[in-house]
Design a protein around this motif. Structure first.
Motif, mmCIF file in Angstrom:
data_model
loop_
_atom_site.group_PDB
_atom_site.id
_atom_site.type_symbol
_atom_site.label_atom_id
_atom_site.label_comp_id
_atom_site.label_asym_id
_atom_site.label_seq_id
_atom_site.Cartn_x
_atom_site.Cartn_y
_atom_site.Cartn_z
ATOM 1 N N GLY A 160 8.697 6.012 6.798
ATOM 2 C CA GLY A 160 9.812 6.841 6.353
ATOM 3 C C GLY A 160 9.384 8.252 6.022
ATOM 4 N N VAL A 161 8.208 8.392 5.410
ATOM 5 C CA VAL A 161 7.675 9.724 5.094
ATOM 6 C C VAL A 161 7.458 10.516 6.370
ATOM 7 C CG1 VAL A 161 5.643 10.943 4.232
ATOM 8 C CG2 VAL A 161 6.648 9.079 2.889
ATOM 9 N N ALA A 162 6.876 9.882 7.381
ATOM 10 C CA ALA A 162 6.614 10.574 8.646
ATOM 11 C C ALA A 162 7.909 11.042 9.293
ATOM 12 C CB ALA A 162 5.841 9.656 9.587
ATOM 13 N N ASP A 163 8.928 10.196 9.274
ATOM 14 C CA ASP A 163 10.205 10.574 9.877
ATOM 15 C C ASP A 163 10.849 11.732 9.127
ATOM 16 O OD1 ASP A 163 9.892 8.589 11.744
ATOM 17 O OD2 ASP A 163 11.174 7.136 10.710
ATOM 18 N N LEU A 164 10.840 11.676 7.799
ATOM 19 C CA LEU A 164 11.457 12.743 7.008
ATOM 20 C C LEU A 164 10.710 14.052 7.190
ATOM 21 C CD1 LEU A 164 13.553 13.686 4.980
ATOM 22 C CD2 LEU A 164 12.029 12.950 3.140
ATOM 23 N N LEU A 183 2.755 6.601 -1.913
ATOM 24 C CA LEU A 183 3.143 5.606 -0.922
ATOM 25 C C LEU A 183 3.419 4.250 -1.554
ATOM 26 C CD1 LEU A 183 0.686 6.380 2.015
ATOM 27 C CD2 LEU A 183 3.147 6.839 1.930
ATOM 28 N N SER A 184 4.424 3.588 -0.999
ATOM 29 C CA SER A 184 4.667 2.190 -1.371
ATOM 30 C C SER A 184 3.760 1.268 -0.572
ATOM 31 C CB SER A 184 6.140 1.836 -1.129
ATOM 32 O OG SER A 184 6.473 2.015 0.234
ATOM 33 N N ASP A 185 3.158 1.780 0.513
ATOM 34 C CA ASP A 185 2.192 1.025 1.314
ATOM 35 C C ASP A 185 0.920 1.865 1.479
ATOM 36 O OD1 ASP A 185 3.503 2.938 2.784
ATOM 37 O OD2 ASP A 185 3.585 1.754 4.632
ATOM 38 N N PRO A 186 0.117 1.987 0.408
ATOM 39 C CA PRO A 186 -1.075 2.843 0.459
ATOM 40 C C PRO A 186 -2.053 2.474 1.576
ATOM 41 C CG PRO A 186 -0.617 2.109 -1.793
ATOM 42 C CD PRO A 186 0.264 1.317 -0.894
ATOM 43 N N GLU A 187 -1.972 1.261 2.081
ATOM 44 C CA GLU A 187 -2.890 0.865 3.151
ATOM 45 C C GLU A 187 -2.643 1.665 4.439
ATOM 46 O OE1 GLU A 187 0.687 -1.875 3.181
ATOM 47 O OE2 GLU A 187 -0.695 -1.026 1.687
ATOM 48 N N ASN A 188 -1.482 2.314 4.537
ATOM 49 C CA ASN A 188 -1.164 3.128 5.717
ATOM 50 C C ASN A 188 -1.312 4.625 5.428
ATOM 51 O OD1 ASN A 188 -0.479 0.835 7.264
ATOM 52 N ND2 ASN A 188 1.601 0.832 6.422
ATOM 53 N N ALA A 189 -2.134 4.964 4.477
ATOM 54 C CA ALA A 189 -2.271 6.366 4.076
ATOM 55 C C ALA A 189 -2.765 7.252 5.209
ATOM 56 C CB ALA A 189 -3.221 6.473 2.884
ATOM 57 N N GLU A 191 -1.887 7.395 8.255
ATOM 58 C CA GLU A 191 -0.770 7.904 9.050
ATOM 59 C C GLU A 191 -0.164 9.151 8.422
ATOM 60 O OE1 GLU A 191 3.596 6.379 10.724
ATOM 61 O OE2 GLU A 191 2.210 4.983 9.758
ATOM 62 N N VAL A 192 -0.109 9.184 7.082
ATOM 63 C CA VAL A 192 0.452 10.340 6.384
ATOM 64 C C VAL A 192 -0.545 11.489 6.348
ATOM 65 C CG1 VAL A 192 1.348 11.150 4.164
ATOM 66 C CG2 VAL A 192 1.970 8.879 5.016
ATOM 67 N N ARG A 193 -1.820 11.169 6.133
ATOM 68 C CA ARG A 193 -2.843 12.233 6.116
ATOM 69 C C ARG A 193 -2.935 12.936 7.470
ATOM 70 N NH1 ARG A 193 -5.983 8.199 3.094
ATOM 71 N NH2 ARG A 193 -5.974 8.793 0.866
ATOM 72 N N ALA A 194 -2.631 12.211 8.540
ATOM 73 C CA ALA A 194 -2.653 12.830 9.866
ATOM 74 C C ALA A 194 -1.601 13.917 9.992
ATOM 75 C CB ALA A 194 -2.439 11.760 10.940
ATOM 76 N N PRO A 198 -1.340 15.367 1.593
ATOM 77 C CA PRO A 198 -2.218 14.566 0.735
ATOM 78 C C PRO A 198 -1.494 13.341 0.186
ATOM 79 C CG PRO A 198 -1.443 16.500 -0.452
ATOM 80 C CD PRO A 198 -0.939 16.640 0.963
ATOM 81 N N VAL A 199 -2.182 12.215 0.215
ATOM 82 C CA VAL A 199 -1.674 10.998 -0.417
ATOM 83 C C VAL A 199 -2.203 10.976 -1.835
ATOM 84 C CG1 VAL A 199 -1.627 8.483 -0.357
ATOM 85 C CG2 VAL A 199 -1.546 9.786 1.787
ATOM 86 N N LEU A 200 -1.306 11.055 -2.814
ATOM 87 C CA LEU A 200 -1.690 11.253 -4.207
ATOM 88 C C LEU A 200 -1.684 9.975 -5.017
ATOM 89 C CD1 LEU A 200 0.363 14.527 -4.760
ATOM 90 C CD2 LEU A 200 -2.036 14.305 -4.111
ATOM 91 N N GLY A 201 -1.415 8.860 -4.363
ATOM 92 C CA GLY A 201 -1.445 7.596 -5.079
ATOM 93 C C GLY A 201 -0.336 6.682 -4.619
ATOM 94 N N SER A 202 -0.094 5.674 -5.418
ATOM 95 C CA SER A 202 0.973 4.721 -5.119
ATOM 96 C C SER A 202 2.213 5.103 -5.918
ATOM 97 C CB SER A 202 0.519 3.308 -5.486
ATOM 98 O OG SER A 202 0.286 3.217 -6.889
ATOM 99 N N VAL A 203 3.252 4.295 -5.792
ATOM 100 C CA VAL A 203 4.500 4.582 -6.500
ATOM 101 C C VAL A 203 4.285 4.570 -8.010
ATOM 102 C CG1 VAL A 203 6.865 3.783 -6.867
ATOM 103 C CG2 VAL A 203 5.838 3.638 -4.600
ATOM 104 N N GLY A 204 3.391 3.710 -8.474
ATOM 105 C CA GLY A 204 3.127 3.651 -9.902
ATOM 106 C C GLY A 204 2.488 4.900 -10.470
#
Length: 479
Positions: A160-164, A183-189, A191-194, A198-204
């Motif tokens: 969803g982040v990539a699409d937006l 991310l709600s799915d940090p294991e796919n970070a 894809e976003v870093r590409a 920056p991936v700054l953590g999980s939803v928590g």
């Protein structure tokens, strides 16, 4: 997955976020107030010059400001949005005569003032609209330079982040400046870093990230993990930090005018209005298309005759190129263009298949096409080869604005989804032309055409027509 919002946090953080509130909002609101006051005073001067009465100069400015406040034209939700902002100004102008009539019957009984206030509605709107347009353009230029933008945190799944992000990046200057992602799915970070984010953590980690980066806006994207309780806690966290909390819809490419909140038993459901595709709703478009095309044909008759003569002198063959295209509902019609290729060009198409720039879809485009004549190259670059299509518009086969007119063999390869392009007439120009034309990949061209079909309005047509001139001058994708 939990987001802690404690009473202690509420107490400690209650005042601190005020320092992060965007100052440009207040400044822009003040500028709008001054601009509307100027428009009202200027309109009052016009009325005075016409009828030699000054009373309207005392009454119109405060009345106009109150009307704009009542129509929420200074709300942040309308700032810099163009169409919605202009719509609120026009609504205010439409209400002005009614307010004048009410004041006349209840208070003043002054026929002259009633007349002047009614007559002032048109000039005040005519002055306010271009002034607001200029201010909006100035704000967009500041956004394009990275100023006055809202530091934004995206929260949700990587897909969803990539699409937006793709939508935000192709939409031109806008307020949101994505600073990072939770991310709600940090294991796919990866894809976003590409995407360079920056991936700054999980939803928590959202609360800590918002505080650390002075985030002004949080955008939550749909995710299976986000039930009502999670989203509610997110909104609480955003409220504590005094930042905007936005929910991205699952549907993209839906214009805001088609969305409306419909409360049902306390639940705010979002209604998506059906596209305006009926013949009655599109009757004004038909009238505008044919009348404007006919006027342009009269105005451009001599230049078109000159172009036709030059085409004939440059190379052998007819001046006009005729080709079967698919129109509304897939009906075939003969599309006209000035000939830009040698007469035997179709016979040599197979030899150039390896040079096709649009190998990812159904379109056939070659940047350095050897079949194009010398004059044809100039006509394509300036879009003058499209002028004979004004005849197709007058005949009712095409519109001034619409999807690209496809070849019948292309239509045969369409999926059911892509066939929605055929619900409207093809256009002389369209979103595809003002957004890059032949440089666009097939998927993007389809997305633009489907977005036009679903979100059509007269204001969208007028916007595309206004952008067509600059697109032609740039010549992007014209080959």
């Amino acid at each position: 997955m939990t987001i802690e919002v404690t009473h202690e946090l509420l107490v400690v953080e209650d005042r601190r976020p005020q320092a992060r509130r965007r100052r440009w909002e207040q400044k822009y609101r003040i500028v709008l107030l001054v601009a509307d006051s100027f428009a009202a005073v200027a309109a009052a001067i016009v009325i005075h010059a016409a009828y030699d009465r000054w009373a309207v100069a005392l009454v119109l400015p405060p009345t106009w400001i109150v009307t704009m406040l009542a129509h929420r034209s200074y709300d942040r939700s309308a700032m810099g949005l163009g169409t919605e902002e202009f719509r609120r100004v026009l609504r205010g102008a439409a209400v002005l005569p009614a307010l004048a009539a009410g004041t006349y019957w209840l208070l003043t009984h002054d026929v002259g003032l009633l007349h002047d206030m009614t007559m002032a509605a048109a000039p005040v709107a005519a002055i306010a609209l271009p002034v607001r347009y200029a201010l909006r353009r100035r704000l967009h230029r500041r956004w394009a330079r990275g100023r006055d933008r809202s530091t934004t945190l995206l929260v949700g799944p990587s897909r969803g982040v990539a699409d937006l992000v793709a939508v935000l990046r192709r939409g031109g200057a806008q307020e949101l400046q994505v600073a990072g992602v939770c991310l709600s799915d940090p294991e796919n970070a990866a894809e976003v870093r590409a995407l360079g984010l920056p991936v700054l953590g999980s939803v928590g980690d959202m609360n800590d990230v918002v505080r650390a980066l002075a985030v002004g806006t949080v955008v939550a994207l749909p995710a299976p993990e986000f039930d009502a309780s999670v989203l509610r806690r997110m909104s609480w966290t955003a409220a504590v930090q005094d930042v905007d909390f936005l929910l991205a819809p699952m549907l993209t490419d839906v214009s805001a005018s088609r969305l409306a909140v419909r409360p049902t038993n306390g639940i705010p459901l979002v209604r998506i209005h059906a596209p305006s595709l009926s013949r009655i709703s599109r009757l004004p478009k038909e009238l505008l298309d044919r009348s404007l095309a006919a006027a342009l044909l009269v105005f451009l008759a001599l230049p078109m005759l000159l172009i036709a003569l030059i085409v004939r002198l440059d190379s052998s063959g007819p001046a006009l190129f005729r080709q079967q295209r698919a129109g509304r509902y897939g009906d075939h019609f003969t599309m006209l263009k000035f000939r830009t290729m040698r007469p035997d060009s179709e016979a040599h198409r197979a030899e150039l298949a390896h040079l096709n720039e649009n190998s990812d879809g159904l379109l056939f485009k070659v940047k350095q096409d050897p079949r194009v004549t010398r004059v044809g190259s100039v006509l394509r670059r300036t879009s003058l080869d499209e002028l004979p299509q004004l005849l197709n518009v007058v005949r009712g086969h095409m519109s001034l604005v619409g999807p690209r007119p496809p070849l019948p063999e292309e239509v045969e390869e369409y999926t059911p989804e892509v066939k929605r392009r055929l619900l409207v007439k093809p256009g002389l120009t369209g979103l595809w032309q003002v957004s890059g034309r032949s440089d666009l990949p097939w998927e993007e061209a389809v997305r633009l055409d489907l977005g036009y079909v679903d979100n059509w309005s007269m204001s969208l047509d007028l916007t595309i027509l206004a952008r067509t001139g600059s697109a032609v001058v740039r010549g992007t994708g014209a080959y």
